[in-house]
Design a protein around this motif. Structure first.
Motif, PDB file in Angstrom:
ATOM      1  N   ASP A 295       0.846  -1.187   0.000  1.00  0.00           N
ATOM      2  CA  ASP A 295       0.000   0.000   0.000  1.00  0.00           C
ATOM      3  C   ASP A 295       0.890   1.248   0.000  1.00  0.00           C
ATOM      4  O   ASP A 295       1.664   1.456   0.946  1.00  0.00           O
ATOM      5  CB  ASP A 295      -0.889  -0.023   1.236  1.00  0.00           C
ATOM      6  CG  ASP A 295      -1.802   1.197   1.344  1.00  0.00           C
ATOM      7  OD1 ASP A 295      -1.664   2.120   0.515  1.00  0.00           O
ATOM      8  OD2 ASP A 295      -2.653   1.216   2.253  1.00  0.00           O
ATOM      9  N   THR A 331      -3.796  -1.301  -8.227  1.00  0.00           N
ATOM     10  CA  THR A 331      -5.063  -0.872  -7.640  1.00  0.00           C
ATOM     11  C   THR A 331      -5.895  -0.189  -8.717  1.00  0.00           C
ATOM     12  O   THR A 331      -5.477  -0.089  -9.868  1.00  0.00           O
ATOM     13  CB  THR A 331      -4.801   0.071  -6.450  1.00  0.00           C
ATOM     14  OG1 THR A 331      -6.030   0.354  -5.792  1.00  0.00           O
ATOM     15  CG2 THR A 331      -4.152   1.373  -6.912  1.00  0.00           C
ATOM     16  N   GLU A 334      -9.201   4.983  -9.528  1.00  0.00           N
ATOM     17  CA  GLU A 334      -9.719   5.891  -8.489  1.00  0.00           C
ATOM     18  C   GLU A 334      -8.795   5.908  -7.279  1.00  0.00           C
ATOM     19  O   GLU A 334      -8.503   6.974  -6.713  1.00  0.00           O
ATOM     20  CB  GLU A 334     -11.131   5.476  -8.078  1.00  0.00           C
ATOM     21  CG  GLU A 334     -12.188   5.641  -9.163  1.00  0.00           C
ATOM     22  CD  GLU A 334     -12.124   4.555 -10.239  1.00  0.00           C
ATOM     23  OE1 GLU A 334     -12.672   4.772 -11.335  1.00  0.00           O
ATOM     24  OE2 GLU A 334     -11.501   3.489  -9.973  1.00  0.00           O
ATOM     25  N   GLU A 335      -8.322   4.724  -6.869  1.00  0.00           N
ATOM     26  CA  GLU A 335      -7.416   4.667  -5.718  1.00  0.00           C
ATOM     27  C   GLU A 335      -6.063   5.283  -6.055  1.00  0.00           C
ATOM     28  O   GLU A 335      -5.433   5.917  -5.201  1.00  0.00           O
ATOM     29  CB  GLU A 335      -7.255   3.218  -5.266  1.00  0.00           C
ATOM     30  CG  GLU A 335      -8.523   2.645  -4.605  1.00  0.00           C
ATOM     31  CD  GLU A 335      -8.399   1.172  -4.289  1.00  0.00           C
ATOM     32  OE1 GLU A 335      -7.773   0.447  -5.096  1.00  0.00           O
ATOM     33  OE2 GLU A 335      -8.928   0.748  -3.257  1.00  0.00           O
TER      34      GLU A 335
END
Length: 439
Positions: A295, A331, A334-335
């Protein structure tokens, strides 16, 4: 394999603006019977005497145009020193660029640098790759059945493509006059295509977008470009180039041009692309195979995700039943936009690339010898982290993606995939292919 020809050393010198694009092009040349070496950046010394073609892989697609030009000219100078007779500038089949460049400025600079050679007053720009759904018709780029700006490329985080008319796109990047080689001429074959090129040159066009909707069109364009000093495009138009050298007596038939040495050892998949194709490939893998997500926001907070990813992978390939794992930062668009809003576009991309590159370097230290990498920028960061200097190009895994083996004393096998390429089961397919590489 015995290859006899009148020239020793490479006859075709290629410059690619990213690493997966370089392997994509090299794959096409191998399919045409050219023994091909890909270098990672501009080599310090000559090392391509036993190759028919050399592809210099740069990481210049999204850098400042002036820096991209400087790197391309350095690559050109090295390729000319190897004795190459024709040159190819390779960019993405989705024409990834901005109004500032880099396709136009680099093409202009290469033509200027070659200006003493015959055929250096003109070139084509043809990103078409029908095998992967990229076609150009009346100057408009299609991805599958939709225009470029409806394909998902309009959401690209670094090079959003919002105009499908490539004549307009390229004209905004260059002071050279841009024209169009229409499909009606290309489809009639090499002679008609060459006549169309000559007509545009007479109109002082310097760069012409070339229509192409099938491989036959690409072969026709390739033959029509035999006398040009520089050809530019996606890898598809390179289909027609090997035969030109063969007809000129500079290249013999080369059976098994993609033969590679075998590589043993554990394997890992690294995915940094946010493209639709890679998202689908990640989702398919995660159904029943081990994966670890990195992440970017957690990385920015200083969480030890790299160390955790390395430990996760090591635990799976060092157990009783070794398993390859996927480590991914893929991902949704949008992310990606949310992460870029918080971290900035450049920092977000660099965080992911460097994290995956560090993972790759640590895993190689632990014995991993096979790497499947998704994403052009990610692939560039990974091969640099691994210290790879050059690659032998092998057989095709999926259109645009070959197997490769590094030329190091302790070789590693790699499959470097553009984010948009590959079938949904590409990761598993690539690993099986790398497992099957034999000497």
């Amino acid at each position: 394999m015995t290859v006899s020809r009148k020239q020793t050393g490479p006859v075709l010198g290629c410059i690619a603006d990213d690493f997966t694009g370089a392997t994509d092009l090299a794959n096409m040349l191998v399919r045409g019977g050219m023994r091909t070496v890909q270098t990672i950046g501009v080599p310090g010394t000559p090392d391509a005497a036993d190759a028919d073609a050399v592809v210099v892989a740069l990481k210049s697609r999204t850098m400042d145009a002036a820096d991209a030009v400087a790197q391309a000219l350095a690559a050109l100078a090295w390729l000319r020193a190897q004795g190459c007779r024709q040159f190819f500038f390779k960019y993405c089949s989705t024409f990834d660029s901005t109004d500032a460049g880099n396709i136009g400025p680099v093409t202009d600079a290469l033509l200027d640098a070659l200006n003493e050679l015959p055929g250096s007053d003109f070139t084509i720009a043809c990103p078409a790759f029908p095998e992967n759904g990229r076609t150009v018709y009346h100057g408009h780029l299609f991805v599958g059945d939709v225009l470029l700006n409806e394909s998902g490329m309009q959401n690209h985080p670094l090079t959003p493509m919002t105009d499908p008319n490539l004549v307009r796109v390229l004209q905004r990047q260059t002071h050279s006059k841009v024209g169009l080689v229409r499909y009606e001429a290309v489809t009639k074959g090499p002679a008609a295509a060459r006549a169309a090129l000559d007509a545009l040159r007479a109109e002082r066009v310097r760069i012409a977008i070339a229509d192409a909707a099938c491989d036959a069109d690409l072969y026709a364009l390739g033959e029509a470009c035999a006398d040009l000093a520089l050809v530019t495009g996606g890898s598809g138009v390179a289909l027609g180039l090997p035969a030109n050298f063969r007809r000129a007596g500079l290249l013999a038939q080369a059976e098994q041009a993609g033969r590679l040495p075998g590589v043993d050892g554990p394997a890992v998949v690294l995915a940094g692309s946010a493209s639709r194709a890679t998202n689908a490939q990640v989702a398919a893998w995660r159904v029943d195979k081990p994966s670890f997500r990195i992440d970017p926001l957690a990385l920015a907070r200083g969480e030890a995700l790299v160390e955790q990813a390395v430990a996760f992978a090591h635990g799976h390939f060092n157990g009783a039943q070794p398993q390859p794992v996927l480590i991914y930062a893929t991902t949704t668009p949008e992310e990606v936009q949310a992460v870029q809003h918080e971290l900035g576009v450049a920092q977000a991309g660099q965080l992911v690339e460097q994290a995956l590159a560090t993972v790759a370097r640590e895993l190689r230290t632990l014995g991993v010898r096979k790497f499947v990498v998704a994403g052009g920028e990610t692939s560039g960061a990974v091969v640099q982290a691994l210290g790879v200097q050059s690659l032998r190009i092998g057989a095709q895994i999926d259109p645009g993606v070959p197997a490769t083996v590094s030329t190091d004393d302790t070789p590693i096998a790699l499959a470097l995939k553009s984010g948009n390429f590959g079938t949904v089961d590409f990761f598993s397919k690539a690993l099986k292919h790398l497992d099957g590489v034999v000497s």
